[in-house]
Motif scaffolding. Structure first.
Motif, mmCIF file in Angstrom:
data_model
loop_
_atom_site.group_PDB
_atom_site.id
_atom_site.type_symbol
_atom_site.label_atom_id
_atom_site.label_comp_id
_atom_site.label_asym_id
_atom_site.label_seq_id
_atom_site.Cartn_x
_atom_site.Cartn_y
_atom_site.Cartn_z
ATOM 1 N N ILE A 58 29.325 -13.068 22.757
ATOM 2 C CA ILE A 58 30.496 -13.652 23.421
ATOM 3 C C ILE A 58 29.925 -14.740 24.335
ATOM 4 O O ILE A 58 29.098 -14.450 25.198
ATOM 5 N N ARG A 59 30.350 -15.962 24.111
ATOM 6 C CA ARG A 59 29.793 -17.085 24.870
ATOM 7 C C ARG A 59 30.891 -17.727 25.693
ATOM 8 O O ARG A 59 31.942 -18.090 25.146
ATOM 9 N N ILE A 60 30.676 -17.875 26.990
ATOM 10 C CA ILE A 60 31.669 -18.540 27.839
ATOM 11 C C ILE A 60 31.104 -19.881 28.280
ATOM 12 O O ILE A 60 29.973 -19.953 28.767
ATOM 13 N N TYR A 66 32.196 -21.948 40.442
ATOM 14 C CA TYR A 66 32.424 -20.584 40.922
ATOM 15 C C TYR A 66 32.905 -19.624 39.848
ATOM 16 O O TYR A 66 33.314 -18.512 40.143
ATOM 17 N N VAL A 67 32.884 -20.074 38.599
ATOM 18 C CA VAL A 67 33.355 -19.203 37.522
ATOM 19 C C VAL A 67 32.150 -18.667 36.742
ATOM 20 O O VAL A 67 31.398 -19.438 36.155
ATOM 21 N N PRO A 68 31.944 -17.347 36.776
ATOM 22 C CA PRO A 68 30.789 -16.772 36.068
ATOM 23 C C PRO A 68 30.928 -16.932 34.562
ATOM 24 O O PRO A 68 32.044 -16.970 34.039
ATOM 25 N N ASN A 69 29.773 -17.029 33.840
ATOM 26 C CA ASN A 69 29.884 -17.174 32.385
ATOM 27 C C ASN A 69 29.335 -15.950 31.645
ATOM 28 O O ASN A 69 28.971 -16.025 30.489
ATOM 29 N N ASP A 70 29.308 -14.809 32.344
ATOM 30 C CA ASP A 70 28.849 -13.576 31.705
ATOM 31 C C ASP A 70 29.941 -12.505 31.803
ATOM 32 O O ASP A 70 31.113 -12.839 31.995
ATOM 33 N N HIS A 71 29.538 -11.226 31.740
ATOM 34 C CA HIS A 71 30.526 -10.135 31.709
ATOM 35 C C HIS A 71 31.401 -10.084 32.962
ATOM 36 O O HIS A 71 32.415 -9.399 32.977
ATOM 37 N N ARG A 72 31.013 -10.802 34.034
ATOM 38 C CA ARG A 72 31.873 -10.820 35.232
ATOM 39 C C ARG A 72 33.116 -11.666 35.008
ATOM 40 O O ARG A 72 34.088 -11.568 35.749
ATOM 41 N N ASN A 73 33.096 -12.526 33.991
ATOM 42 C CA ASN A 73 34.285 -13.339 33.688
ATOM 43 C C ASN A 73 35.332 -12.478 32.978
ATOM 44 O O ASN A 73 35.030 -11.783 32.011
ATOM 45 N N ALA A 78 37.829 -9.408 28.286
ATOM 46 C CA ALA A 78 38.917 -9.274 27.303
ATOM 47 C C ALA A 78 38.356 -9.346 25.887
ATOM 48 O O ALA A 78 38.721 -8.542 25.018
ATOM 49 N N ALA A 79 37.441 -10.293 25.651
ATOM 50 C CA ALA A 79 36.850 -10.449 24.318
ATOM 51 C C ALA A 79 36.045 -9.202 23.947
ATOM 52 O O ALA A 79 36.122 -8.698 22.821
ATOM 53 N N GLU A 80 35.299 -8.693 24.924
ATOM 54 C CA GLU A 80 34.468 -7.504 24.701
ATOM 55 C C GLU A 80 35.340 -6.293 24.350
ATOM 56 O O GLU A 80 35.047 -5.539 23.411
ATOM 57 N N LEU A 81 36.432 -6.148 25.091
ATOM 58 C CA LEU A 81 37.339 -5.012 24.866
ATOM 59 C C LEU A 81 37.909 -5.048 23.438
ATOM 60 O O LEU A 81 37.906 -4.036 22.732
ATOM 61 N N LEU A 82 38.375 -6.219 22.997
ATOM 62 C CA LEU A 82 38.950 -6.312 21.652
ATOM 63 C C LEU A 82 37.890 -6.098 20.571
ATOM 64 O O LEU A 82 38.147 -5.428 19.565
ATOM 65 N N ARG A 83 36.683 -6.642 20.797
ATOM 66 C CA ARG A 83 35.618 -6.470 19.793
ATOM 67 C C ARG A 83 35.292 -4.999 19.617
ATOM 68 O O ARG A 83 35.144 -4.503 18.507
ATOM 69 N N GLU A 84 35.180 -4.292 20.755
ATOM 70 C CA GLU A 84 34.821 -2.870 20.680
ATOM 71 C C GLU A 84 35.950 -2.042 20.073
ATOM 72 O O GLU A 84 35.738 -1.241 19.177
ATOM 73 N N VAL A 92 32.615 -14.617 19.610
ATOM 74 C CA VAL A 92 33.589 -15.657 19.937
ATOM 75 C C VAL A 92 33.026 -16.553 21.045
ATOM 76 O O VAL A 92 32.335 -16.077 21.953
ATOM 77 N N GLU A 93 33.288 -17.845 20.905
ATOM 78 C CA GLU A 93 32.932 -18.771 21.980
ATOM 79 C C GLU A 93 34.219 -19.152 22.708
ATOM 80 O O GLU A 93 35.231 -19.449 22.071
#
Ligand code: ATP
Length: 293
Positions: A58-60, A66-73, A78-84, A92-93
């Motif tokens: 998952i790439r942000i 001030y916007v994190p680009n890892d799991h804190r975003n 949301a992407a992680e939840l749907l994938r799992e 997804v990018e």
């Protein structure tokens, strides 16, 4: 053999929300506060472009400092939840064009998560209803459910139980955000239940149903406003300037610090915009978005 031409990229809008009311009813055993809020979306929006990746990451991508680009975003979550949950093998990018001020009380992060749920639902043909997506959204954050559906709603529980209501009559909304950001958790921690001012939610809902603009302005109320005002006096200055320029109704949104003014006529909206522009770094003139997604 011919190739099936499947959609690989989708563009989704993530509108900001404002609270016409926010009532804190009490503290719950799970640590959250029980709330009752009337929320509506406005046409200030982030834009997300989602692209299917062959790899499983998952790439942000976001230019915002001030916007994190890892799991804190929250979009990542949301992407992680749907994938799992749906066993999606591909990644997804997410390219995030951030227009909503961050840590502002406008649910920017929650709306990005909601837009990711809606976008991936289409991109991966998951065929989930908005209601099912809203339920998943509640696992990410209390405001995500509302942001999935949009429009105007009364939100109860910790914000995830929604009752859809008609939208307010069309009007202008001027948003003013002081330079500071506010942590929602810090504001809730500072709430003293015995000092809480409770807005009249029923009167607000009735004014909305009657399309009574002045009634809506009269019943704006936010239990968190006095808490944030104590921590950040800048908020008060914005409220006073808006009033001074003739705004009919003025309120802080969510846990702040953004303040909004409701205005019936465009000319006055621009007068308020100009009045704020000098000392308030982020000012927007927007409209209420009547429709749900
Ligand atoms: P709410 O009104 O729901 O309390 P907010 O508008 O006050 O939300 P956000 O803009 O959602 O606050 O951001 C709060 C924090 O969340 C930020 O400081 C940031 O570090 C983090 N965050 C996580 N994901 C995002 C995102 N997609 N966009 C902005 N901030 C994000």
């Amino acid at each position: 053999m011919g190739r099936v031409n499947v959609m690989r990229t989708i563009s989704v809008k993530a509108p900001a929300k404002i609270n016409l009311t926010l009532d804190v009813l009490g503290k719950r055993p799970d640590g959250y506060h029980e709330v009752e809020m009337v929320m509506t979306t406005v046409d200030l929006a982030d834009r997300l472009e989602l692209t299917i990746l062959e790899s499983d990451e998952i790439r942000i991508q976001s230019e915002h400092a001030y916007v994190p680009n890892d799991h804190r975003n929250l979009a990542y979550r949301a992407a992680e939840l749907l994938r799992e949950r749906f066993n999606i093998q591909q990644g997804v990018e997410i390219v995030l064009d951030k227009q909503i001020p961050v840590a502002a009380g406008l649910a920017g992060g929650s709306s990005d998560a909601a837009a990711t749920l809606r976008g991936m639902n289409e991109l991966f043909s998951l065929n989930l209803s908005l209601e099912e997506l809203a339920e998943l959204g509640a696992e990410i954050g209390s405001d995500v459910s509302f942001c999935v559906i949009g429009g105007t709603a009364i939100a109860r529980g910790r914000g995830e139980q929604l009752e859809m209501i008609p939208s307010p009559p069309p009007c202008y909304v001027v948003l003013g955000k002081p330079k500071i950001g506010v942590s929602t958790a810090d504001v809730y921690r500072a709430v003293r239940m015995e000092e809480v001012h409770h807005p009249d939610t029923d009167a607000m809902v009735e004014a909305i149903r009657q399309k009574d603009f002045h009634g809506i302005c009269e019943h704006l109320g936010n239990s968190l406003e006095s808490v944030t005002l104590k921590l950040h006096p800048e908020v008060k200055q914005i409220k006073e300037t808006m009033r001074h320029c003739g705004a009919e109704g003025v309120l802080m949104s969510g846990s702040g610090p953004t303040v909004f003014a409701l205005i019936e006529h465009e000319q006055k909206a621009h007068r308020i915009y100009n009045g704020l522009k000098g000392f308030c770094p982020e000012v927007f003139v927007v409209r209420i978005l009547g429709k749900r997604h």
